[in-house]
Design a protein around this motif. Structure first.
Motif, PDB file in Angstrom:
ATOM      1  N   LEU A 238      14.686 -58.249   1.017  1.00  0.00           N
ATOM      2  CA  LEU A 238      14.978 -56.978   1.672  1.00  0.00           C
ATOM      3  C   LEU A 238      16.323 -56.441   1.190  1.00  0.00           C
ATOM      4  O   LEU A 238      17.382 -56.906   1.588  1.00  0.00           O
ATOM      5  N   ARG A 239      16.254 -55.481   0.293  1.00  0.00           N
ATOM      6  CA  ARG A 239      17.407 -54.759  -0.206  1.00  0.00           C
ATOM      7  C   ARG A 239      16.900 -53.438  -0.782  1.00  0.00           C
ATOM      8  O   ARG A 239      15.687 -53.197  -0.811  1.00  0.00           O
ATOM      9  N   LEU A 240      17.785 -52.594  -1.215  1.00  0.00           N
ATOM     10  CA  LEU A 240      17.399 -51.291  -1.726  1.00  0.00           C
ATOM     11  C   LEU A 240      16.369 -51.435  -2.846  1.00  0.00           C
ATOM     12  O   LEU A 240      16.571 -52.199  -3.786  1.00  0.00           O
ATOM     13  N   GLY A 241      15.263 -50.723  -2.722  1.00  0.00           N
ATOM     14  CA  GLY A 241      14.202 -50.793  -3.721  1.00  0.00           C
ATOM     15  C   GLY A 241      13.128 -51.806  -3.421  1.00  0.00           C
ATOM     16  O   GLY A 241      12.189 -51.965  -4.212  1.00  0.00           O
ATOM     17  N   CYS A 242      13.214 -52.491  -2.288  1.00  0.00           N
ATOM     18  CA  CYS A 242      12.299 -53.607  -2.025  1.00  0.00           C
ATOM     19  C   CYS A 242      10.846 -53.166  -1.869  1.00  0.00           C
ATOM     20  O   CYS A 242       9.930 -53.915  -2.243  1.00  0.00           O
ATOM     21  N   ILE A 243      10.602 -51.982  -1.343  1.00  0.00           N
ATOM     22  CA  ILE A 243       9.213 -51.549  -1.166  1.00  0.00           C
ATOM     23  C   ILE A 243       8.541 -51.380  -2.524  1.00  0.00           C
ATOM     24  O   ILE A 243       7.442 -51.887  -2.770  1.00  0.00           O
ATOM     25  N   ASN A 244       9.202 -50.680  -3.422  1.00  0.00           N
ATOM     26  CA  ASN A 244       8.667 -50.482  -4.764  1.00  0.00           C
ATOM     27  C   ASN A 244       8.461 -51.818  -5.480  1.00  0.00           C
ATOM     28  O   ASN A 244       7.395 -52.079  -6.061  1.00  0.00           O
ATOM     29  N   HIS A 245       9.466 -52.686  -5.435  1.00  0.00           N
ATOM     30  CA  HIS A 245       9.363 -53.973  -6.107  1.00  0.00           C
ATOM     31  C   HIS A 245       8.219 -54.815  -5.531  1.00  0.00           C
ATOM     32  O   HIS A 245       7.480 -55.472  -6.267  1.00  0.00           O
TER      33      HIS A 245
ATOM     34  N   ASN B  14      11.359 -50.285   6.753  1.00  0.00           N
ATOM     35  CA  ASN B  14      10.921 -50.940   5.520  1.00  0.00           C
ATOM     36  C   ASN B  14       9.802 -51.935   5.807  1.00  0.00           C
ATOM     37  O   ASN B  14       8.788 -51.976   5.087  1.00  0.00           O
ATOM     38  N   LEU B  15       9.972 -52.732   6.847  1.00  0.00           N
ATOM     39  CA  LEU B  15       8.952 -53.720   7.194  1.00  0.00           C
ATOM     40  C   LEU B  15       7.647 -53.038   7.600  1.00  0.00           C
ATOM     41  O   LEU B  15       6.557 -53.499   7.237  1.00  0.00           O
TER      42      LEU B  15
ATOM     43  N   ALA C 211       2.002 -51.938   6.309  1.00  0.00           N
ATOM     44  CA  ALA C 211       0.899 -50.987   6.141  1.00  0.00           C
ATOM     45  C   ALA C 211       0.268 -51.111   4.766  1.00  0.00           C
ATOM     46  O   ALA C 211      -0.951 -50.938   4.607  1.00  0.00           O
ATOM     47  N   ARG C 212       1.079 -51.432   3.766  1.00  0.00           N
ATOM     48  CA  ARG C 212       0.600 -51.444   2.388  1.00  0.00           C
ATOM     49  C   ARG C 212       0.216 -52.821   1.880  1.00  0.00           C
ATOM     50  O   ARG C 212      -0.383 -52.932   0.814  1.00  0.00           O
ATOM     51  N   ILE C 213       0.596 -53.866   2.625  1.00  0.00           N
ATOM     52  CA  ILE C 213       0.217 -55.225   2.202  1.00  0.00           C
ATOM     53  C   ILE C 213      -0.713 -55.851   3.239  1.00  0.00           C
ATOM     54  O   ILE C 213      -1.849 -56.207   2.916  1.00  0.00           O
ATOM     55  N   ASP C 214      -0.265 -55.965   4.473  1.00  0.00           N
ATOM     56  CA  ASP C 214      -1.106 -56.560   5.519  1.00  0.00           C
ATOM     57  C   ASP C 214      -2.401 -55.763   5.671  1.00  0.00           C
ATOM     58  O   ASP C 214      -3.505 -56.314   5.589  1.00  0.00           O
ATOM     59  N   ASP C 215      -2.271 -54.466   5.918  1.00  0.00           N
ATOM     60  CA  ASP C 215      -3.436 -53.646   6.238  1.00  0.00           C
ATOM     61  C   ASP C 215      -4.275 -53.316   5.010  1.00  0.00           C
ATOM     62  O   ASP C 215      -5.499 -53.423   5.032  1.00  0.00           O
TER      63      ASP C 215
ATOM     64  N   CYS D 237       2.004 -60.868   6.822  1.00  0.00           N
ATOM     65  CA  CYS D 237       3.413 -61.278   6.774  1.00  0.00           C
ATOM     66  C   CYS D 237       3.550 -62.604   7.508  1.00  0.00           C
ATOM     67  O   CYS D 237       3.120 -62.742   8.645  1.00  0.00           O
ATOM     68  N   TRP D 238       4.164 -63.584   6.850  1.00  0.00           N
ATOM     69  CA  TRP D 238       4.358 -64.902   7.449  1.00  0.00           C
ATOM     70  C   TRP D 238       5.670 -65.006   8.221  1.00  0.00           C
ATOM     71  O   TRP D 238       5.925 -66.029   8.849  1.00  0.00           O
ATOM     72  N   GLY D 239       6.489 -63.978   8.157  1.00  0.00           N
ATOM     73  CA  GLY D 239       7.742 -64.015   8.899  1.00  0.00           C
ATOM     74  C   GLY D 239       8.805 -63.159   8.258  1.00  0.00           C
ATOM     75  O   GLY D 239       8.697 -62.750   7.105  1.00  0.00           O
ATOM     76  N   HIS D 240       9.833 -62.870   9.042  1.00  0.00           N
ATOM     77  CA  HIS D 240      11.005 -62.132   8.569  1.00  0.00           C
ATOM     78  C   HIS D 240      12.230 -63.004   8.819  1.00  0.00           C
ATOM     79  O   HIS D 240      12.565 -63.324   9.962  1.00  0.00           O
TER      80      HIS D 240
END
Length: 244
Positions: A155-162, A195-196, A201-205, A211-214
């Motif tokens: 989790l840092r800037l750009g994490c969704i795209n990466h 972000n989470l 929405a784009r991975i779980d769903d 997600c196994w945890g944060h």
């Protein structure tokens, strides 16, 4: 090529980038699965960057961390079958040391260690596509092993795209994405909840990989401390899926 390991034998741990906490998460998963009664073998497939211990031995920090987390009595060499001195991409580190990386030998070492466990956690290097040799990279390694993949999202800037690009790459190689773990790489990352939410929405769903945890930024990221932020039911479901 027939996968080296049975898909029911464990997971391949990859990440959205380097330095986003893959090893801490792998150590935490080792602890968590051991708490669930499994015999776990964490393996750092390749490791570049070593420090010298008091006894004069050189060891990679990630390998040492995983070795300390396991309870199988594995040796350091079983946990880290291929280590290099220089902290850089493996193919560069190998060239600097005048060594070659033998694909068959590395795969054989991983298989031998995996044979001692109920659950094997093979951690990759850096992100999902890091060169190992001129014709082989970590995505190829994941395909060779044939294990379902767990993605560590820093989790840092750009994490969704990466994260989404990595998910696409994993699926494009015909691999199963078993789940993902969010790890707080930047303690000052803004809008973490948003972000989470976007990632779920784009991975779980959309993909069906939960997600196994944060894991927040921890003052002492010990395996037990990391494991405390992993969702036990998600891990139990993942183990059940291995047997399906």
């Amino acid at each position: 090529m027939t996968p080296l390991l049975s898909p029911s034998s464990g997971f391949f741990i990859t990440g959205t980038d380097t330095e986003i906490g893959k090893t801490s998460i792998t150590a935490g998963l080792t602890h968590a699965f051991q708490q669930l009664g499994r015999r776990v073998a964490p393996i750092k497939s390749l490791a570049a960057g070593q420090v010298q211990l008091a006894d004069g031995r050189w060891v990679n920090d990630d390998v040492a961390q995983l070795h300390a987390a396991q309870k199988l009595g594995l040796t350091v060499d079983e946990v880290g079958p291929l280590q290099f001195r220089e902290p850089c991409a493996p193919h560069i580190a190998a060239r600097l040391e005048g060594r070659s990386i033998d694909r068959d030998a590395l795969l054989a070492a991983i298989r031998a260690t995996a044979g001692k466990a109920d659950v094997t956690l093979v951690e990759g290097v850096g992100g999902f596509r890091v060169p190992i040799t001129a014709q082989w990279d970590t995505a190829d390694l994941a395909v060779d092993l044939g294990l379902p993949v767990v993605l560590v999202v820093g989790l840092r800037l750009g994490c969704i795209n990466h994260a989404l690009l990595t998910v696409e790459a994993v699926l494009a190689r015909g691999l199963t994405l078993a789940g993902w773990v969010a790890n707080t790489a930047d303690p000052h990352q803004p809008h973490v909840a948003d972000n989470l939410s976007a990632l779920r929405a784009r991975i779980d769903d959309a993909v069906g990989a939960p997600c196994w945890g944060h894991v927040p930024r921890l003052p002492d990221p010990s395996p037990a401390a990391v494991a405390a932020h992993l969702q036990q039911q998600a891990l139990l479901n993942a183990l059940k899926a291995l047997k399906a």
